[in-house]
Structure formats: C-alpha cells, structure tokens
Write a protein that holds these residues in place. Structure first.
Motif, PDB file in Angstrom:
ATOM      1  N   ARG A 276      35.490 -12.839  -3.838  1.00 51.40           N
ATOM      2  CA  ARG A 276      34.287 -12.253  -4.426  1.00 51.40           C
ATOM      3  C   ARG A 276      33.336 -13.361  -4.847  1.00 51.40           C
ATOM      4  NH1 ARG A 276      32.967  -8.816  -9.534  1.00 51.40           N
ATOM      5  NH2 ARG A 276      31.537  -7.302  -8.644  1.00 51.40           N
TER       6      ARG A 276
ATOM      7  N   GLU B 294      26.074  -9.470  -5.445  1.00 49.14           N
ATOM      8  CA  GLU B 294      27.480  -9.782  -5.187  1.00 49.14           C
ATOM      9  C   GLU B 294      27.821  -9.576  -3.722  1.00 49.14           C
ATOM     10  OE1 GLU B 294      30.865  -7.581  -5.433  1.00 49.14           O
ATOM     11  OE2 GLU B 294      29.963  -5.698  -6.057  1.00 49.14           O
TER      12      GLU B 294
ATOM     13  N   SER C 267      31.725  -9.224  -1.714  1.00 45.06           N
ATOM     14  CA  SER C 267      33.167  -9.304  -1.877  1.00 45.06           C
ATOM     15  C   SER C 267      33.880  -8.681  -0.697  1.00 45.06           C
ATOM     16  CB  SER C 267      33.594  -8.619  -3.182  1.00 45.06           C
ATOM     17  OG  SER C 267      33.120  -7.298  -3.242  1.00 45.06           O
TER      18      SER C 267
END
Length: 804
Positions: free
Chosen positions: A334, A307, A309
């Motif tokens: 995100r 991820e 973000s």
C-alpha cells in the motif's frame, strides 16, 4: 440376572464404538411450520456439525450415550439450544421450530467458547455477508464505524483505525484469524492497518476487555478479520467485485475463490485499489479560514489523500477425517499520502505541495490446524501460528525519511476438553514476540523487542435458564530495548508577550548531548472474567459480565522521545519526566500495569418481529497511560529544505508541542442500543445509538472522545432487490481536554440499492451506493486531522459483484 449384566458389559467393551453409536434425526421448521433448508445443527463441545437438506431434515450419527446440547443456526432466525439425552435407544427423532430474528446472529470464530450478539455475556458484533460488502471501505476503521460502540479516528480516509467505547491505539487489538495483524497502526494514527476488508468473510468486534482470548493488548476490545485463506473444506465457491467511486475516482477490484479435492483444499484471493485526493464540501474552506488551512482546500480536495494498494493470498490445506492442517502466504502492498505531513512543503515560487507518502509492504504467513480427538478427556486441539514481516517507509522529497519495521512470531494452541459435568471449554497457550524498529528523522521510538508468554482457561455451562461463562489468564511480558535515547533538547514555553529571545532553539553547546542506556521491563498481567446470561422469559435474556483486566504498557508509551509528525507533537514516553529545573530526564515514578475493572449489563429480545440489544457499561481504569500537553515546545529536527528561511527569531513553524505520557485513574461509561423491527417480510426498520463519557477521576476529560450519536436504517429486501437508506446524527462534542477544541454536530445520509440477476449461470449483483448525500461538512472529533481533513463530500459508487 447379574451374569447377564456382566456379559453385556463385556460385549460392549469388545465391540467397536461405531456399533454402539447412537443417532439423532430430525427436521427444522419455522414458526409457520415451513421447512428451513441449509440450517446448521451442531453438537456443543464437539466438532459434529450437519446441514439440513431441502426438506429441512438432518441426521447426526456416531453419538454416545449421555446428555447432548444441540445448537441450531439459520440465517434470519434466532439461534436455538436444545438438550437431548441419549440412553438405550439407537436413535431419537426431534423437531426444532425456529423463531425469526430481525437482528442477524452470527457466531464469533476465534474464541474457544460460544459467543454471539444474542447469547454471550460479553457484548460482540459481527459484520458479514451483504452488509459487510455495503460497509467496506479502504480502511478498517471506516468499514466498522456504523456498528454500535465502534467509531473511527478518520485519518483522512487513508489510515483510519477503530475506536471501541472511546479506546483505541494499544488498547484495541486488531487480529486476522485470531493472530495479531502485526503492523504499527497502534503506534500512530497516520499508520495504516495492514488488513483488507474486501476479501474478508466476516469482521468480528468484541467490545470491552477481551484479554482472556487475545492477551493484555485487548484491554479495550478486539477487531478480528476472518477470511478463508486456510480453507477448512474443498467445496468450490467464490466471489469477485469491481467498483468505482466518484468522490476520489477510486477504482477497486477484488476476488476470492476456494476449491479442491477430497483431501486437499486450495484458496486464492487478490485485490487492487487506486484513488486520488478526495473531494470535500465547499463549506469546508469557508468555515475554517481562521485555522489558516484554507490553502489545503482551495480546490475543495484534501491534498495528499490519494492511495494505491494491492495484495494477494494463496493457501492450501490437507483435509482428513479428524480435522485439517493448512498454510497461507499473503503479500500486502500500500502506498498512501499523509495529509498534514508536508512540513511546510510549499514555497512562494511554486503551487506544488511537497508529496509525502507512506510505502507499506507486508508478508504474512499463517499456519492453522484443527485436530478432533474422540477421547474421554480431550475433544479438540486448535493450532494457530503466524510470522509477519512488516515495513513501511515514509517518502519525502523523493527519498526515504523514516522507516518503520515490525517482525512478529506468534503461536497459539487451544486444547478443548470433552464435556465434563456439562462444562465446555479448555486451556489456551499463547506466545508472541515482536521486534519493532524505526529509523530516520521521525524515529520517535527506539528499537525494542516485546515478548509474551500466556496461559488462559475458559469454561461455560448451562444451568437451566442460566449460561455461566468463566475465564482467567496470566501472562509474562518483557520489553527490552538496548538503545534508548535521552537527547538534551531545548524544551521551552512560548512567551505571550514577544517570543522567546533568550532561547536559541537548541543550538547551545549542550544541544547535541544524548544519553544512551538499556531499558528492560517485566510485567505479569493477570485477567479474570465472570459472566452469566439469564433467559428469564421466552425470547428475552439478561446478561452480566464482570472483568478485571491488566495491561503492560507498550514500548511506544514507555520509550518514545522525538517528533511524531503524524500527530504534530513531540512525544515523550512515561519512562521520562520534567524535572524541577525544567529539563527532561528519567522519571522517578514506578512503571506499573494498567488495570481495567469493567461491568457490562445487557438486556436483549432475541426473537420475534421486534428484536433489541441494550448494553450499559462502566469501566474504571487504574494507572491509565495517556498524553498530557506540557506547555513546552521543541524543535522538530526536520529538514525543511534550503528554500525555507526560518531566520525570524519569533518563528515557531519548525517547533512541535511537547506531549508527555503519564498515568492517572480514569472512568469510562456509556451505552449501546440497537432495535430492529421486521415490519413485513420485505420491510425492516432499525434504530441505534451509542455514547461514551470518558473522564479523569481527578477532573477533566480524555481527548478525542467520540460524541453521542443515533441513527436509523430503513430496508427493503426481496429475492432480487435490496434497498437501504441510512441516516446518522453526530451530536456536538464540547467535553474536551485542555488544548482541544469543540466539534460541531452533523447528520450523514447514505443510501444503497442492489439488484440480483443471473447471466450465463453466473449470479450477479449490480449496485449503486451514495454517501453523504446532503454534501454536509462533517468533521470527526476523534480525528487528529479534523481541521484539515473533514469527511468526503457527496459520493456515488457503482459496482458489480459476482458469485460462483
């Protein structure tokens, strides 16, 4: 004598209120007689609040004659309530003695009546301060999962949402400063919550129905993220944090700051996080070869769990004598991978797995205000208004596959009356409109608009040793969709003997026939609640809460019809049904409200070296909306690319099991237990346990119900050093629904240590945190991805935090 009395009344009427105002002055001490600095003393039912000085002293001025209920709060101490009657004297002197509480007591921010873990009839929890910083994770569900009664659905660490007493999805409302966070996380477990814990001031959890305060979407509970984005004062303060985690090479940085002048306050925060695929224990591959998922674990990581973000918020308020009004704007971004979402993205000529990820963007505007009225009838008006523009796109093969959008407008006004016959409370007006839209290959719900109007009344009063809390709420909810699709699909069972030669998987002459029609539904949910807290002995109380709460079904529960790859199912809403000829069509069943009848019983020890909270609950839900496995399968309709040959007539890789939303009566009951023992000023021992039993009244179990768990935490705390070791045991869950497998039990061991120091007049905290120290294979029963995405393996996080 009579003339003198009349003259006195006339003079009193002509004099300004400030001349006749009374005052209360006093001191706050602990049990040993030592002063308690920075304690808060407030007058219940008003906005009057003062803080004790270094000598524990305070002065409250501007009071009128009559009974005043004072509420005294200080960190590490039990809350104290004291009634003071003001009459002819100009001032009164009082002394308050606080008792230590090993369980931290923090008030809920966004409710019109007073609520805390030790004092309200309904069970609540608050995560704040250093404990919030220790527990914060990349997702909201993972941040809260160690609170009693709260679990996570653990969607591979990228999109986990909270489960409260076995309920989640559309039954658990997630808010920010009392306003709906307005993402699409309640539609599917692969959709991330658009809220950030690293910049929050506290996170509040209301267990059980909280429909009185937040509406019918809170039939199972509420998670409210509180921050200072609209500042209520202009004192200069803030914090910053930088951390690195070993299990996924995660780096996170965040800050928040408040400052201003006498009339204006300003706020800003920002965060940034980046993480790779997370590592899992070696045993994960060996234990689940039979599930044919070994390729996902060949290098002991969960593929596609990375991820990135970031976000920022700016806010400003105008401060005046009677309150404040302020505005804040947030941008939240995100990008995260979606494990289990590859659709067979690997081919025989490549070792690379198809990258499927979500790209989330949200812009949120919040307007918050408070106006204090010094009138006979009205005490305060609270205003909360919000606008949210949310969008997330699922990217496949480098292009957008499906886009989800949610545009929400919300307005909430609380009008609190002045204390009337010792009753405190008020009336709340609430409006919300949400336009939800999904476009693309996995748009399993049609565009829809949900609109609600509500009025609620909440009151509380002390009758000696009894606190009574009452409330009621009535709503009008409409769901409007003008493009509901009913495709003609080839839904069929898999033949146990040799496939399904008679089926051509939806390529017959009727496969493209789709009915389109309008759907409009109106509901009037009504919720009622009554609770009482009895201080039957010093330091002990009993709480009883009764509620009847109604919920309108969500648009996705009613209107879904299509493949939902996040749950690996073909979802069909309650508006549809399977007819006698085996085809899917419109349902003949009445679409009705879901109704929860809930009882909560609480026994608490509020102060002393030992404190505890025991909650028992029983929740009987009529017309409960849930998904059942039909035994049928349908084509996902997903394009797997030219390299994939599905010519085998017995190949089911492109099919999904059909799950149908239906209603039934269910019962959920269980308990939460929390015990804290302050062994010495430095050492504290805490124990906790929770359990929920979720079953259909007609027989059988609800799916993905968290198992019994219990745990302990041992803490050492001095002025500079803080150390904690925590162990939690999750028992085996073998009470499963059809088509659901049992999950083995496991034990997680975590530890943390931090040291505070001052460098160049800057307060700093260095910390080291270890999770899953025994590198245990841990699969979360409530997760849709438990077979391919166990919890992370052993991990260490090193960080530094600063305060100013």
């Amino acid at each position: 004598m009579k003339r003198r009395s009349q003259l006195a009344v006339l003079i009193a009427a002509l004099l300004p209120a400030s001349v006749l105002a009374k005052s209360i002055e006093g001191v706050v001490l602990n049990k040993q007689g030592n002063v308690v600095a920075n304690a808060t003393v407030e007058v219940e039912g008003s906005d009057i609040k003062v803080t004790t000085d270094a000598n524990g002293k305070f002065v409250i001025t501007g009071l009128k004659n009559g009974l005043k209920e004072l509420h005294v709060v200080a960190p590490g101490y039990a809350h104290l309530h004291r009634d003071i009657t003001l009459n002819t004297s100009d001032s009164q002197s009082v002394a308050f003695n606080l008792e230590r509480s090993p369980i931290e007591v923090i008030d809920i921010e966004a409710t019109p009546i007073h609520m805390s873990a030790m004092e309200s009839a309904s069970p609540v929890s608050v995560l704040s301060g250093e404990k919030l910083r220790r527990e914060q994770a990349a997702t909201l569900g993972d941040s809260l999962e160690r609170l009693p009664g709260v679990n996570t659905n653990f969607h591979a660490k990228v999109a986990s949402t909270p489960i409260i007493r076995g309920l989640s999805g559309p039954r658990v409302l997630i808010t920010q400063n009392g306003l709906d966070v307005s993402d699409v996380s309640r539609v599917g477990p692969d959709h991330s919550v658009a809220s950030e814990a690293s910049t929050a001031q506290q996170i509040e959890v209301l267990r059980g129905p909280a429909t009185l305060f937040y509406g019918s979407g809170a039939i199972g509970g509420v998670v409210n993220v509180v921050d200072n984005r609209v500042p209520t004062d202009s004192s200069t303060r803030g914090e910053w944090n930088v951390e690195h985690n070993s299990v996924d090479d995660q780096t996170v940085a965040s800050f928040n700051a408040t400052t201003g002048t006498d009339s204006f306050a300003f706020y800003a925060d920002a965060f940034w996080r980046e993480a790779n695929d997370y590592e899992i224990p070696v045993a994960a591959e060996l234990a689940h070869d039979d599930h044919d998922h070994a390729e996902h674990h060949s290098d002991y990581v969960v593929k596609n769990s990375n991820e990135e973000s970031d976000g920022f918020t700016v806010g400003a308020s105008y401060l005046f004598d009677q309150g404040f009004i302020g505005l804040a704007i947030e941008q939240f971004n995100r990008q995260y991978g979606i494990p289990g979402h590859s659709h067979g993205g690997e081919d025989e000529h490549s070792d690379e797995e198809e990258s499927v990820f979500a790209d989330l963007e949200q812009t949120k505007v919040q307007l918050l205000g408070e106006y204090n009225l010094d009138s006979k009838w009205l005490n305060k008006i609270n205003l909360r208004a919000g606008f949210t523009d949310y969008e997330h796109a699922e990217i496949e093969h480098g292009s957008v596959g499906t886009t989800f959008k949610n545009e929400t407008n919300e307005l909430r006004v609380d009008i609190l009356h002045s204390q009337f016959n010792e009753w405190n409370g008020g009336i709340s007006f609430h409006y919300k409109q949400s336009d939800v839209e999904a476009q693309g290959s996995e748009a399993f719900t049609p565009p829809s608009q949900t609109q609600s109007y509500a009025i609620a009344l909440m009151e509380e009063r002390h009758f000696g040793d009894f606190l009574v809390q009452l409330g009621g709420r009535a709503e009008r909810v409409t769901i409007d969709a003008d493009n509901v699709l009913l495709p003609s699909i080839d839904a069929h069972a898999h033949d146990d003997v040799g496939g399904h030669d008679d089926h051509d998987h939806g390529h017959d002459e009727h496969s493209n026939a789709t009915r389109v029609f309008d759907a409009k539904h109106e509901f009037t949910p009504v919720s009622l609640s009554a609770g009482v807290v009895w201080d039957f002995a010093p330091s002990y109380n009993l709480g009883l809460s009764l509620s009847r709460s109604e919920r309108a079904p969500s648009a996705s529960e009613l209107l879904s019809f299509g493949p939902h790859i996040g749950t690996a199912t073909y979802e069909v809403g309650a508006l549809f049904d399977i007819h006698e000829d085996g085809h899917l069509g419109l349902s003949d069943h009445t679409i009705d409200l879901e109704t929860a009848n809930n009882i909560d019983l609480t026994f608490r020890k509020t102060q002393g070296d030992i404190g505890f909270i025991f909650n028992a609950f029983y929740n009987q839900v009529e017309n409960y909306y849930y998904q059942v496995e039909t035994g049928l399968y349908a084509e996902s309709g997903h394009d797997h690319g030219d390299d994939h040959d599905h010519g085998d007539e017995h190949d089911h890789s492109s099919e999904l099991p059909v799950y149908l939303f239906k209603t039934d009566d269910v019962t959920l009951h269980g308990f939460e237990a929390q015990v804290a023992w302050q062994l010495t000023d430095e050492f504290k021992l805490e124990l906790f346990s929770d359990y929920v039993r979720a079953r259909l009244d007609s027989g059988g179990n609800l799916p993905r119900t968290p198992p019994l768990r219990f745990g302990t935490e041992f803490s050492y705390q001095t002025e500079k050093l803080s150390a904690h070791i925590h162990a939690t045991r999750y028992q085996e869950q073998d009470r499963t629904a059809p088509e659901e497998t049992a999950t083995d039990g496991y034990t997680l061991v975590n530890a943390s240590i931090s040291y505070d120091l001052s460098v160049l007049n800057q307060d700093l905290s260095l910390y080291l945190r270890g999770t899953n120290l025994t590198n245990t294979e841990a699969r979360v029963h409530s997760s849709f991805l438990k077979n391919i995405a166990p919890r992370p393996g052993r991990s260490f996080a090193l960080g530094i935090r600063g305060y100013f």
